[in-house]
Write a protein that holds these residues in place. Sequence first.
Motif: not given
Length: 53
Positions: A7-11, A20-27
Amino acid sequence: MLYYALIFFIIAIVAAAFGFGGIAAGAASIAKILFFIFLIVFVVMLVMGLMRR
């Protein structure tokens, strides 16, 4: 646990596609951590199952 890692990988993929680079890196980092925890738990359970026999 593997389900949550996926799920986090898909997010992370969706967030990266929308820019959204920051959110993608966090997820992606959360997905990676959950995946490694899953692998550790899997190996421990596998070893315990083999020792039981």
